[in-house]
Design a protein around this motif. Structure first.
Motif, PDB file in Angstrom:
ATOM      1  N   ASN A 218       0.831  -1.212   0.000  1.00 61.54           N
ATOM      2  CA  ASN A 218       0.000   0.000   0.000  1.00 61.54           C
ATOM      3  C   ASN A 218       0.864   1.261   0.000  1.00 61.54           C
ATOM      4  OD1 ASN A 218      -2.142  -1.745   0.266  1.00 61.54           O
ATOM      5  ND2 ASN A 218      -2.544  -1.299   2.438  1.00 61.54           N
ATOM      6  N   LEU A 219       2.025   1.160   0.646  1.00 64.15           N
ATOM      7  CA  LEU A 219       2.894   2.345   0.737  1.00 64.15           C
ATOM      8  C   LEU A 219       3.424   2.783  -0.630  1.00 64.15           C
ATOM      9  CD1 LEU A 219       4.807   1.541   4.035  1.00 64.15           C
ATOM     10  CD2 LEU A 219       3.457   3.606   3.605  1.00 64.15           C
ATOM     11  N   ASP A 220       3.429   1.833  -1.599  1.00 64.28           N
ATOM     12  CA  ASP A 220       3.847   2.189  -2.959  1.00 64.28           C
ATOM     13  C   ASP A 220       3.054   3.383  -3.486  1.00 64.28           C
ATOM     14  OD1 ASP A 220       5.683   0.178  -3.228  1.00 64.28           O
ATOM     15  OD2 ASP A 220       4.320  -1.219  -4.232  1.00 64.28           O
ATOM     16  N   SER A 221       1.774   3.402  -3.115  1.00 67.22           N
ATOM     17  CA  SER A 221       0.895   4.420  -3.698  1.00 67.22           C
ATOM     18  C   SER A 221       0.307   5.369  -2.642  1.00 67.22           C
ATOM     19  CB  SER A 221      -0.248   3.722  -4.444  1.00 67.22           C
ATOM     20  OG  SER A 221      -0.936   2.874  -3.548  1.00 67.22           O
ATOM     21  N   THR A 222       0.841   5.324  -1.407  1.00 72.63           N
ATOM     22  CA  THR A 222       0.290   6.217  -0.382  1.00 72.63           C
ATOM     23  C   THR A 222       0.829   7.637  -0.589  1.00 72.63           C
ATOM     24  OG1 THR A 222       0.111   4.390   1.181  1.00 72.63           O
ATOM     25  CG2 THR A 222       0.073   6.602   2.124  1.00 72.63           C
ATOM     26  N   GLN A 223      -0.094   8.568  -0.725  1.00 73.45           N
ATOM     27  CA  GLN A 223       0.284   9.972  -0.957  1.00 73.45           C
ATOM     28  C   GLN A 223       0.620  10.644   0.376  1.00 73.45           C
ATOM     29  OE1 GLN A 223       0.251  11.298  -4.189  1.00 73.45           O
ATOM     30  NE2 GLN A 223      -0.126   9.146  -4.714  1.00 73.45           N
ATOM     31  N   ALA A 224       1.307  11.762   0.287  1.00 73.48           N
ATOM     32  CA  ALA A 224       1.612  12.525   1.500  1.00 73.48           C
ATOM     33  C   ALA A 224       0.308  12.880   2.215  1.00 73.48           C
ATOM     34  CB  ALA A 224       2.384  13.778   1.141  1.00 73.48           C
ATOM     35  N   GLY A 225       0.319  12.748   3.519  1.00 76.56           N
ATOM     36  CA  GLY A 225      -0.886  13.045   4.320  1.00 76.56           C
ATOM     37  C   GLY A 225      -0.573  14.121   5.345  1.00 76.56           C
ATOM     38  N   ALA A 226      -0.928  13.842   6.609  1.00 74.14           N
ATOM     39  CA  ALA A 226      -0.723  14.830   7.686  1.00 74.14           C
ATOM     40  C   ALA A 226       0.717  15.337   7.680  1.00 74.14           C
ATOM     41  CB  ALA A 226      -1.056  14.193   9.032  1.00 74.14           C
ATOM     42  N   GLY A 227       0.879  16.641   7.832  1.00 72.54           N
ATOM     43  CA  GLY A 227       2.205  17.257   7.900  1.00 72.54           C
ATOM     44  C   GLY A 227       2.974  17.171   6.592  1.00 72.54           C
ATOM     45  N   GLY A 228       2.280  16.809   5.499  1.00 73.61           N
ATOM     46  CA  GLY A 228       2.959  16.707   4.207  1.00 73.61           C
ATOM     47  C   GLY A 228       3.852  15.478   4.106  1.00 73.61           C
ATOM     48  N   GLU A 229       3.695  14.512   5.037  1.00 76.07           N
ATOM     49  CA  GLU A 229       4.550  13.322   5.037  1.00 76.07           C
ATOM     50  C   GLU A 229       3.763  12.073   4.656  1.00 76.07           C
ATOM     51  OE1 GLU A 229       6.334  13.176   8.945  1.00 76.07           O
ATOM     52  OE2 GLU A 229       7.893  14.591   8.295  1.00 76.07           O
ATOM     53  N   ILE A 230       4.485  11.065   4.165  1.00 72.77           N
ATOM     54  CA  ILE A 230       3.841   9.785   3.846  1.00 72.77           C
ATOM     55  C   ILE A 230       3.655   9.036   5.162  1.00 72.77           C
ATOM     56  CG2 ILE A 230       4.090   7.592   2.600  1.00 72.77           C
ATOM     57  CD1 ILE A 230       5.693   9.234   0.492  1.00 72.77           C
ATOM     58  N   GLN A 231       2.414   8.798   5.513  1.00 75.95           N
ATOM     59  CA  GLN A 231       2.096   8.299   6.849  1.00 75.95           C
ATOM     60  C   GLN A 231       1.836   6.798   6.852  1.00 75.95           C
ATOM     61  OE1 GLN A 231       2.521  10.005   9.431  1.00 75.95           O
ATOM     62  NE2 GLN A 231       2.433  12.142   8.762  1.00 75.95           N
ATOM     63  N   LEU A 232       2.436   6.113   7.807  1.00 73.95           N
ATOM     64  CA  LEU A 232       2.197   4.680   7.976  1.00 73.95           C
ATOM     65  C   LEU A 232       0.726   4.431   8.322  1.00 73.95           C
ATOM     66  CD1 LEU A 232       3.442   1.873   8.077  1.00 73.95           C
ATOM     67  CD2 LEU A 232       4.039   2.262  10.472  1.00 73.95           C
ATOM     68  N   THR A 233       0.176   5.302   9.130  1.00 71.90           N
ATOM     69  CA  THR A 233      -1.238   5.183   9.518  1.00 71.90           C
ATOM     70  C   THR A 233      -2.136   5.061   8.281  1.00 71.90           C
ATOM     71  OG1 THR A 233      -0.817   6.490  11.497  1.00 71.90           O
ATOM     72  CG2 THR A 233      -3.104   6.395  10.763  1.00 71.90           C
ATOM     73  N   ASP A 234      -1.883   5.895   7.266  1.00 73.81           N
ATOM     74  CA  ASP A 234      -2.737   5.891   6.065  1.00 73.81           C
ATOM     75  C   ASP A 234      -2.626   4.558   5.312  1.00 73.81           C
ATOM     76  OD1 ASP A 234      -3.398   8.457   6.748  1.00 73.81           O
ATOM     77  OD2 ASP A 234      -2.043   9.418   5.323  1.00 73.81           O
ATOM     78  N   ALA A 235      -1.395   4.000   5.274  1.00 72.31           N
ATOM     79  CA  ALA A 235      -1.201   2.724   4.566  1.00 72.31           C
ATOM     80  C   ALA A 235      -1.870   1.572   5.327  1.00 72.31           C
ATOM     81  CB  ALA A 235       0.288   2.450   4.391  1.00 72.31           C
ATOM     82  N   ILE A 236      -1.894   1.657   6.643  1.00 72.05           N
ATOM     83  CA  ILE A 236      -2.567   0.615   7.440  1.00 72.05           C
ATOM     84  C   ILE A 236      -4.087   0.767   7.253  1.00 72.05           C
ATOM     85  CG2 ILE A 236      -2.937  -0.369   9.750  1.00 72.05           C
ATOM     86  CD1 ILE A 236      -0.215   0.869  10.554  1.00 72.05           C
ATOM     87  N   ALA A 237      -4.545   2.022   7.260  1.00 71.93           N
ATOM     88  CA  ALA A 237      -5.987   2.278   7.141  1.00 71.93           C
ATOM     89  C   ALA A 237      -6.551   1.685   5.846  1.00 71.93           C
ATOM     90  CB  ALA A 237      -6.262   3.777   7.212  1.00 71.93           C
ATOM     91  N   LYS A 238      -5.736   1.629   4.796  1.00 69.03           N
ATOM     92  CA  LYS A 238      -6.216   1.047   3.527  1.00 69.03           C
ATOM     93  C   LYS A 238      -6.613  -0.412   3.711  1.00 69.03           C
ATOM     94  CE  LYS A 238      -3.552   3.945   0.348  1.00 69.03           C
ATOM     95  NZ  LYS A 238      -2.517   3.992  -0.681  1.00 69.03           N
ATOM     96  N   GLU A 239      -5.983  -1.075   4.668  1.00 63.38           N
ATOM     97  CA  GLU A 239      -6.298  -2.494   4.911  1.00 63.38           C
ATOM     98  C   GLU A 239      -7.680  -2.669   5.541  1.00 63.38           C
ATOM     99  OE1 GLU A 239      -4.559  -5.441   3.951  1.00 63.38           O
ATOM    100  OE2 GLU A 239      -4.050  -3.721   2.698  1.00 63.38           O
ATOM    101  N   ILE A 240      -8.191  -1.600   6.146  1.00 64.06           N
ATOM    102  CA  ILE A 240      -9.516  -1.712   6.771  1.00 64.06           C
ATOM    103  C   ILE A 240     -10.551  -1.906   5.665  1.00 64.06           C
ATOM    104  CG2 ILE A 240     -11.235  -0.589   8.235  1.00 64.06           C
ATOM    105  CD1 ILE A 240      -8.850   1.014   9.461  1.00 64.06           C
ATOM    106  N   GLY A 241     -10.490  -1.043   4.674  1.00 61.99           N
ATOM    107  CA  GLY A 241     -11.419  -1.171   3.548  1.00 61.99           C
ATOM    108  C   GLY A 241     -11.211  -2.478   2.794  1.00 61.99           C
ATOM    109  N   ALA A 242      -9.948  -2.848   2.574  1.00 64.55           N
ATOM    110  CA  ALA A 242      -9.649  -3.998   1.721  1.00 64.55           C
ATOM    111  C   ALA A 242      -9.871  -5.329   2.442  1.00 64.55           C
ATOM    112  CB  ALA A 242      -8.204  -3.908   1.227  1.00 64.55           C
TER     113      ALA A 242
END
Ligand code: G1P
Length: 297
Positions: A218-242
């Motif tokens: 998921n991190l391959d395609s995770t865009q910058a999030g909070a603070g303009g940084e690529i966030q691990l939280t966002d990549a984990i959150a993708k697993e909730i939907g999937a």
């Protein structure tokens, strides 16, 4: 059957600016908590949880970290000759087996998610633990061991979780809880550093993770999030939907935020008081300070 977790990633690329000028020449992870560098606490915790391969995501200026994990034959010989067996054991405990440690560089400070992604080729197709050494956790059963045991039942993805005051939620990744099972929650959403007043709960992510390999994909395609940084939280959150397989684990133990000066000092005092050889002197000193402060008020 879930696969055993034998690899761990330690993101240690941060500049440690909060601890300047100390961190001008010493990596933050080498800073001393009582008599051990911060990183040693994370290593010991990982070992206790059955980790066999240690992956450090480093950056420029972190050479002292690599040296720290190296064997020190000269020093070991001298201690052996002098019969200092206790010190020798302490020293040997810091040695890492040849081939058990790998270093990968994060070339740009693009966030925690990016740091973890830098280790993707060393992880491959298996679950991996992530330990943020700034989060030091004092616990009878080390935190990651507790999680590995819980993970053996759940599989999927697991993050350490802790209730924090509402005013502090904006400093953390925060869980949106689907079902609360007490020591564990299932998660229906995760937000990194929510704006004040918008956090879905008070349950914050603490720096211990067990991740399925999909999160690294998921991190391959995770865009910058909070603070303009690529966030691990966002990549984990993708697993909730999937896959709907993200869990928060309420660990038993006390967490210290050694990324902040106040947290580092608190950890120093607390770990000092836990040590038999320091307890009496330190607690006497603390009592004396408290008394003289009261007198001054
Ligand atoms: C990181 C994570 C955050 C987590 C925190 C725990 O944030 O991004 O989700 O809650 O660690 O310490 P950082 O403290 O690096 O800003």
């Amino acid at each position: 059957m879930t696969r055993k977790v034998t690899k761990a990633i330690f993101p240690v690329a941060g500049l440690g600016t909060r601890f300047l000028p100390a961190t001008k020449s010493v990596p933050k992870e080498i800073m001393t908590l009582v008599d051990r560098p911060l990183i040693q606490y994370a290593i010991d915790e990982a070992r206790a949880a059955g980790i066999k391969e240690f992956i450090f995501v480093t950056s420029r200026g972190k050479g002292a970290l690599e040296d720290y994990f190296d064997h020190a034959p000269q020093l070991e010989m001298e201690l052996a000759q002098k019969g200092k067996t206790e010190l020798l054991d302490t020293l040997k405990n810091t040695n890492m087996e040849s081939g058990a440690v790998a270093y990968v560089r994060q070339h740009k400070p693009k966030g925690l998610g990016h740091a973890v992604w830098c280790a993707r080729r060393l992880v491959g197709d298996e679950p991996v633990a992530v330990l943020l050494p700034d989060d030091v956790i004092a616990a009878e059963t080390p935190c990651l061991k507790q999680m590995v045991e819980a993970y053996a039942e759940t599989g999927g993805n697991m993050v350490a979780a802790m209730e924090v005051p509402a005013a502090k939620t904006s400093s953390y990744g925060v869980l949106d809880v689907a079902e609360d099972m007490g020591h564990m929650v299932s998660v229906k959403g995760m937000v990194e550093k929510p704006k004040p007043g918008t956090a879905p709960s008070n349950l914050a992510v603490i720096g211990r993770y067990i991740l399925a390999p999909q999160v690294l994909d998921n991190l391959d395609s995770t865009q910058a999030g909070a603070g303009g940084e690529i966030q691990l939280t966002d990549a984990i959150a993708k697993e909730i939907g999937a896959n709907n397989n993200v869990y928060g684990y309420r660990f038993r133990g006390q967490r210290f935020d050694c990324g902040s000066k106040a947290g580092f000092l608190q950890a120093t005092v607390s770990f000092g008081l836990a040590r038999e050889d320091l307890r009496d002197d330190l607690s006497q000193f603390l009592q004396d300070i408290a008394i003289s402060q009261q007198a001054a008020e």
